[in-house]
Design a protein around this motif. Structure first.
Motif, PDB file in Angstrom:
ATOM      1  N   ALA A   1      -8.649  -4.660  -1.957  1.00  0.00           N
ATOM      2  CA  ALA A   1      -7.256  -4.880  -2.362  1.00  0.00           C
ATOM      3  C   ALA A   1      -6.450  -5.502  -1.226  1.00  0.00           C
ATOM      4  CB  ALA A   1      -6.625  -3.554  -2.802  1.00  0.00           C
ATOM      5  N   ALA A   2      -6.732  -5.084   0.016  1.00  0.00           N
ATOM      6  CA  ALA A   2      -6.045  -5.664   1.170  1.00  0.00           C
ATOM      7  C   ALA A   2      -6.410  -7.140   1.334  1.00  0.00           C
ATOM      8  CB  ALA A   2      -6.395  -4.886   2.440  1.00  0.00           C
ATOM      9  N   MET A   3      -7.675  -7.478   1.095  1.00  0.00           N
ATOM     10  CA  MET A   3      -8.099  -8.874   1.175  1.00  0.00           C
ATOM     11  C   MET A   3      -7.365  -9.719   0.136  1.00  0.00           C
ATOM     12  SD  MET A   3     -12.201  -8.307   1.707  1.00  0.00           S
ATOM     13  CE  MET A   3     -12.579 -10.015   1.353  1.00  0.00           C
ATOM     14  N   PHE A   4      -7.280  -9.211  -1.085  1.00  0.00           N
ATOM     15  CA  PHE A   4      -6.571  -9.931  -2.144  1.00  0.00           C
ATOM     16  C   PHE A   4      -5.108 -10.129  -1.763  1.00  0.00           C
ATOM     17  CE2 PHE A   4      -3.657  -9.465  -5.703  1.00  0.00           C
ATOM     18  CZ  PHE A   4      -3.988 -10.584  -6.465  1.00  0.00           C
TER      19      PHE A   4
ATOM     20  N   MET B   1       5.257  -9.697  -5.743  1.00  0.00           N
ATOM     21  CA  MET B   1       4.225 -10.460  -6.440  1.00  0.00           C
ATOM     22  C   MET B   1       2.874  -9.745  -6.407  1.00  0.00           C
ATOM     23  SD  MET B   1       5.294 -14.164  -4.877  1.00  0.00           S
ATOM     24  CE  MET B   1       3.928 -15.025  -5.649  1.00  0.00           C
ATOM     25  N   ALA B   2       2.565  -9.081  -5.302  1.00  0.00           N
ATOM     26  CA  ALA B   2       1.245  -8.458  -5.140  1.00  0.00           C
ATOM     27  C   ALA B   2       1.181  -7.038  -5.674  1.00  0.00           C
ATOM     28  CB  ALA B   2       0.853  -8.457  -3.659  1.00  0.00           C
ATOM     29  N   LEU B   3       2.315  -6.352  -5.734  1.00  0.00           N
ATOM     30  CA  LEU B   3       2.324  -4.927  -6.065  1.00  0.00           C
ATOM     31  C   LEU B   3       1.692  -4.602  -7.421  1.00  0.00           C
ATOM     32  CD1 LEU B   3       3.103  -2.157  -5.036  1.00  0.00           C
ATOM     33  CD2 LEU B   3       5.379  -2.474  -6.040  1.00  0.00           C
ATOM     34  N   PRO B   4       1.973  -5.365  -8.491  1.00  0.00           N
ATOM     35  CA  PRO B   4       1.314  -5.025  -9.773  1.00  0.00           C
ATOM     36  C   PRO B   4      -0.209  -4.992  -9.678  1.00  0.00           C
ATOM     37  CG  PRO B   4       3.084  -6.594 -10.135  1.00  0.00           C
ATOM     38  CD  PRO B   4       2.924  -6.473  -8.651  1.00  0.00           C
ATOM     39  N   PHE B   5      -0.776  -5.969  -8.972  1.00  0.00           N
ATOM     40  CA  PHE B   5      -2.224  -6.002  -8.828  1.00  0.00           C
ATOM     41  C   PHE B   5      -2.719  -4.857  -7.956  1.00  0.00           C
ATOM     42  CE2 PHE B   5      -1.075 -10.448  -9.701  1.00  0.00           C
ATOM     43  CZ  PHE B   5      -1.845 -10.662 -10.825  1.00  0.00           C
TER      44      PHE B   5
ATOM     45  N   PHE C   1       0.825  -1.207   0.000  1.00  0.00           N
ATOM     46  CA  PHE C   1       0.000   0.000   0.000  1.00  0.00           C
ATOM     47  C   PHE C   1       0.861   1.260   0.000  1.00  0.00           C
ATOM     48  CE2 PHE C   1      -4.597  -1.052   1.264  1.00  0.00           C
ATOM     49  CZ  PHE C   1      -4.594  -2.128   0.396  1.00  0.00           C
ATOM     50  N   ILE C   2       1.975   1.232   0.721  1.00  0.00           N
ATOM     51  CA  ILE C   2       2.864   2.401   0.725  1.00  0.00           C
ATOM     52  C   ILE C   2       3.377   2.697  -0.681  1.00  0.00           C
ATOM     53  CG2 ILE C   2       5.133   3.219   1.502  1.00  0.00           C
ATOM     54  CD1 ILE C   2       4.597   1.866   4.173  1.00  0.00           C
ATOM     55  N   LEU C   3       3.701   1.649  -1.433  1.00  0.00           N
ATOM     56  CA  LEU C   3       4.212   1.818  -2.790  1.00  0.00           C
ATOM     57  C   LEU C   3       3.090   1.894  -3.832  1.00  0.00           C
ATOM     58  CD1 LEU C   3       7.168  -0.747  -2.684  1.00  0.00           C
ATOM     59  CD2 LEU C   3       7.293   1.734  -2.375  1.00  0.00           C
ATOM     60  N   GLY C   4       2.026   1.120  -3.612  1.00  0.00           N
ATOM     61  CA  GLY C   4       1.003   0.977  -4.645  1.00  0.00           C
ATOM     62  C   GLY C   4      -0.006   2.102  -4.685  1.00  0.00           C
ATOM     63  N   ILE C   5      -0.381   2.663  -3.516  1.00  0.00           N
ATOM     64  CA  ILE C   5      -1.399   3.722  -3.504  1.00  0.00           C
ATOM     65  C   ILE C   5      -0.908   4.981  -4.222  1.00  0.00           C
ATOM     66  CG2 ILE C   5      -2.639   5.315  -1.994  1.00  0.00           C
ATOM     67  CD1 ILE C   5      -3.139   3.003  -0.106  1.00  0.00           C
ATOM     68  N   PRO C   6       0.297   5.487  -3.945  1.00  0.00           N
ATOM     69  CA  PRO C   6       0.753   6.654  -4.722  1.00  0.00           C
ATOM     70  C   PRO C   6       0.862   6.369  -6.220  1.00  0.00           C
ATOM     71  CG  PRO C   6       2.092   6.373  -2.751  1.00  0.00           C
ATOM     72  CD  PRO C   6       1.251   5.139  -2.875  1.00  0.00           C
ATOM     73  N   ALA C   7       1.331   5.164  -6.572  1.00  0.00           N
ATOM     74  CA  ALA C   7       1.452   4.824  -7.992  1.00  0.00           C
ATOM     75  C   ALA C   7       0.068   4.740  -8.644  1.00  0.00           C
ATOM     76  CB  ALA C   7       2.191   3.494  -8.149  1.00  0.00           C
ATOM     77  N   GLY C   8      -0.872   4.099  -7.962  1.00  0.00           N
ATOM     78  CA  GLY C   8      -2.224   4.009  -8.499  1.00  0.00           C
ATOM     79  C   GLY C   8      -2.884   5.372  -8.627  1.00  0.00           C
ATOM     80  N   TYR C   9      -2.649   6.232  -7.658  1.00  0.00           N
ATOM     81  CA  TYR C   9      -3.226   7.581  -7.702  1.00  0.00           C
ATOM     82  C   TYR C   9      -2.642   8.380  -8.860  1.00  0.00           C
ATOM     83  CZ  TYR C   9      -4.659  12.239  -6.173  1.00  0.00           C
ATOM     84  OH  TYR C   9      -5.206  13.499  -6.125  1.00  0.00           O
ATOM     85  N   ALA C  10      -1.328   8.260  -9.060  1.00  0.00           N
ATOM     86  CA  ALA C  10      -0.682   8.990 -10.155  1.00  0.00           C
ATOM     87  C   ALA C  10      -1.209   8.523 -11.511  1.00  0.00           C
ATOM     88  CB  ALA C  10       0.831   8.800 -10.080  1.00  0.00           C
TER      89      ALA C  10
END
Length: 277
Positions: A200-203, A150-154, A87-96
């Motif tokens: 996303a956390a559940m996945f 493994m999870a970060l792309p999703f 989430f620390i890495l994925g949320i900013p990337a997803g938002y951008a």
């Protein structure tokens, strides 16, 4: 056939499909639970399909004698770390990706998906060598980093879709009334996106909880539950562990994940305004 008959046939087919899917999922869980607590006599009795006498000996043996309880604690720690880092890495990337237009945006999204096309066994030896050099071998943090990869792309793709579904004009209205972009994100976008982030956390949790290959090659003592179960039912005695131990191991594997999803589901539907009775 008239329209009413066609409608009824479609309805029957739909419910038959739903019943088949539910049975496909639920029956193995019920069978695992029954035979995990079945006595040895009932298990090997060919006249009994459903056991009538039960014992918790097999579950206790796997949990406390063979070390599965430590594996559960390690799996919870690894899954929690995986969710946090992802989430620390994925949320900013997803938002951008959701909010900004920039050159190569589609290429980046495609590259994120392409990261998952490389089989983990192919990268096993380089991964172990790298972890030895970085002194991350046989550490829970090291396993969490591998699970994050493994999870970060999703997570990035899921969060980008979630933020794209939140109206951009709400953020702009907040900034008109004096909020910074961070303040608009924290006070407006993030609360609206929480149900999707919970999904996303559940996945991410389920992916980390069930992953066995990476955990097996990167750990020896600090093993997660799937790696510990694998060593118990397959490694011990050349894979000749009694079948009722395997059912007990399956029950131990599925129960914590089911409990997590159950409570996370209640939180998820509560945020969406759905009441569970």
């Amino acid at each position: 056939m008239n329209e009413k008959t066609v409608f009824m046939l479609k309805k029957v087919a739909f419910y038959a499909f739903i019943f088949t899917v539910v049975a496909w999922i639920v029956i193995p869980i019920i069978v695992s639970a029954l035979y995990a607590f079945s006595t040895k006599t009932d298990y090997y009795d060919p006249r009994k399909v459903i056991p009538t006498s039960f014992t918790d000996e097999w579950v206790k043996t796997i949990l406390y004698v063979l070390g599965a309880w430590d594996g559960i604690k390690n799996s919870v720690i690894v899954a929690t770390l995986t969710i946090i880092i992802s989430f620390i890495l994925g949320i900013p990337a997803g938002y951008a990706i959701a909010r900004f237009a920039f050159k190569g945006k589609d290429t980046i999204k495609l590259s994120i998906v392409a990261l998952r096309m490389f089989p983990i066994p192919v990268m096993a030896i380089p991964l172990v060598v790298l972890y030895i050099k970085l002194k991350l071998i046989d550490t829970l943090f090291g396993v969490a980093l591998a699970h994050t990869a493994m999870a970060l792309p999703f997570v990035v793709l899921i969060t980008s879709s979630i933020f794209a579904g939140v109206d951009k004009e709400l953020e702009e209205a907040g900034m008109v009334f004096g909020l910074t972009r961070w303040g608009a994100f924290r006070n407006i976008t993030l609360p609206l996106a929480l149900p999707g982030l919970a999904a996303a956390a559940m996945f991410t949790f389920v992916m980390s909880w069930n992953e066995v290959f990476v955990a097996s090659i990167l750990t020896l003592k600090n093993r997660t539950l799937p790696a510990q179960i694998l060593s118990i039912v397959a490694g011990a005695a050349g894979g000749a562990a009694p079948a009722y131990y395997k059912f007990a191991a399956a029950f131990i594997m599925t129960l914590p994940a089911m409990l997590f999803i159950f409570f996370a589901r209640r939180y998820l539907v509560t945020m969406w305004g759905i009441t569970l009775r």
